[in-house]
Motif scaffolding. Sequence first.
Motif, short mmCIF file in Angstrom:
data_model
loop_
_atom_site.label_atom_id
_atom_site.label_comp_id
_atom_site.label_asym_id
_atom_site.label_seq_id
_atom_site.Cartn_x
_atom_site.Cartn_y
_atom_site.Cartn_z
N VAL A 108 63.66 -21.74 0.87
CA VAL A 108 63.04 -22.86 1.58
C VAL A 108 62.14 -22.33 2.69
O VAL A 108 60.99 -22.79 2.86
CB VAL A 108 64.11 -23.81 2.16
N GLU A 111 59.02 -20.58 1.16
CA GLU A 111 58.05 -21.53 0.62
C GLU A 111 57.28 -22.23 1.73
O GLU A 111 56.07 -22.46 1.62
CB GLU A 111 58.77 -22.55 -0.26
N ALA A 112 57.97 -22.56 2.82
CA ALA A 112 57.29 -23.23 3.94
C ALA A 112 56.27 -22.31 4.58
O ALA A 112 55.17 -22.76 4.96
CB ALA A 112 58.32 -23.70 4.96
N SER A 115 53.01 -21.45 2.47
CA SER A 115 52.01 -22.50 2.43
C SER A 115 51.06 -22.46 3.62
O SER A 115 50.11 -23.25 3.67
CB SER A 115 52.70 -23.88 2.37
N TYR A 161 54.33 -24.53 13.34
CA TYR A 161 55.50 -25.36 13.09
C TYR A 161 55.17 -26.84 13.21
O TYR A 161 55.84 -27.67 12.60
CB TYR A 161 56.60 -25.02 14.09
N ASP A 210 52.39 -28.90 8.20
CA ASP A 210 52.98 -27.88 9.07
C ASP A 210 54.30 -27.41 8.48
O ASP A 210 54.83 -28.00 7.53
CB ASP A 210 53.19 -28.44 10.48
N VAL A 211 54.82 -26.34 9.03
CA VAL A 211 56.04 -25.72 8.52
C VAL A 211 57.23 -26.66 8.63
O VAL A 211 58.04 -26.79 7.70
CB VAL A 211 56.32 -24.39 9.25
N SER A 213 57.36 -29.97 8.64
CA SER A 213 57.27 -31.05 7.64
C SER A 213 57.60 -30.53 6.25
O SER A 213 58.27 -31.20 5.46
CB SER A 213 55.87 -31.66 7.65
N ARG A 214 57.14 -29.32 5.93
CA ARG A 214 57.42 -28.77 4.60
C ARG A 214 58.90 -28.48 4.42
O ARG A 214 59.45 -28.67 3.33
CB ARG A 214 56.59 -27.50 4.38
N MET A 215 59.57 -28.02 5.47
CA MET A 215 61.01 -27.77 5.34
C MET A 215 61.79 -29.07 5.21
O MET A 215 62.75 -29.16 4.45
CB MET A 215 61.50 -26.95 6.53
N ASN A 218 61.66 -30.45 1.63
CA ASN A 218 62.33 -29.73 0.56
C ASN A 218 63.55 -30.52 0.07
O ASN A 218 64.28 -31.12 0.87
CB ASN A 218 62.78 -28.35 1.06
#
Length: 409
Positions: A108, A111-112, A115, A161, A210-211, A213-215, A218
């Motif tokens: 996770v 992947e964050a 991106s 972030y 941003d990181v 939001s991507r986490m 997931n």
Amino acid sequence: MTTPESRPVYLGGPRFQSDPAELYREMRRDHGAVAPVVLDGDVPAWLVLGYRELHQVTSDPQLFSRDSDLWNQWDRIPADWPLLPMIGRKQPSILYTTGERHRERAAVISEALESVDPFELKGHAERFADELIDGLCGRGACDIVGEYAMLLPLRVLARLYGFSDEQGPGLVTAMNDMINGREGALAGQRHLGESMYALLAAKAAVPGHDVASRMLANTAGFTLDEVAQDLMVMMAAGHQPTADWIGNSLRLMLTDDRFAASLAGGRHSVGEAMNEVLWEDTPTQNVAGRWTTRDTKLAGRAIARGDLVLLGLAAANGDPHVRADAGALTGGNNAFFSFGHGEHRCPFPAQEVAEVIARTGIEVLLDRLPDVDLDGPATALTRRPSPWLRGLTALPVTYTPTPALGAHR
């Protein structure tokens, strides 16, 4: 009779500040590839000095676990033990997670970070570096560590972030207070925690690119606490070592004639200096830790179940069995342990982010202050007295005063 071969070495004190490389050589001579050490309060542990042995420990998470609940010394550890923040009981972060759950969490995070647009990352690093130098360039003298290197990485990470630029300086102050471990440490820790949970609440309501939001997006089923803890771990791990990478690299370039060309604008030697630092002066010296899941032997040492095994990254990098000529330029050799190894090593995307921030920070400073020079003798430079992270207390420099870029915008 106590002999050097049987006497544990105290993992602390002024020798880690003055010449840890020589200390590691003595420990290897007296104890071999694995040395008995004692931590604050006479707490015993083992320090792995050998390159091959460190590879063995980090490649076998079943035998050398990251689960601190296994430690056989917990009954003698007081609640105010100063190393608890570093060798603490199991927490809901990726640091102490093992097995498949750890692999899922690492994926996770990777992947964050993967991106992150590399051009956007470099742009943020250049912008914040220029902003910091704008505040210094007209003075003709500054402390690169305290006024530049210790301020830059977290500003960039905070932006990636999803924090606003206005929040950045407060986060930097809080992180540095926490790292310094003095009267502001607990307040700094609270500020970071409260800020991270507030960020996640905002991103859950209105996601961004941003990181954080991507986490949150997931679908691996991680709790809010797990995401917050992992973001804080990444922020801390990405800030101080990167700041020390900048400071240690600039110290090398300012004091070693081999890198003088880079001070006149040569970019190739910036990368060479950064690579050499990871071998010879790595920001992360020693890492805690691993705990043995059963009685075993390592380099002839009898390691009991539940013993604490510390990873001697700096010592392993200098192991003469793999580096017969430690004085030779390292070139593009990246076989160092400076980012760890195995399941719990620094994720590759995080390493790439740190490298972009550090290299950009160095290059922008040399572009903006091309005649920068050390202010005083190199022998006067001192290190923080830490066996864990190796960085300068200050790096005073002089240069020709120049106008801020903002004056021309």
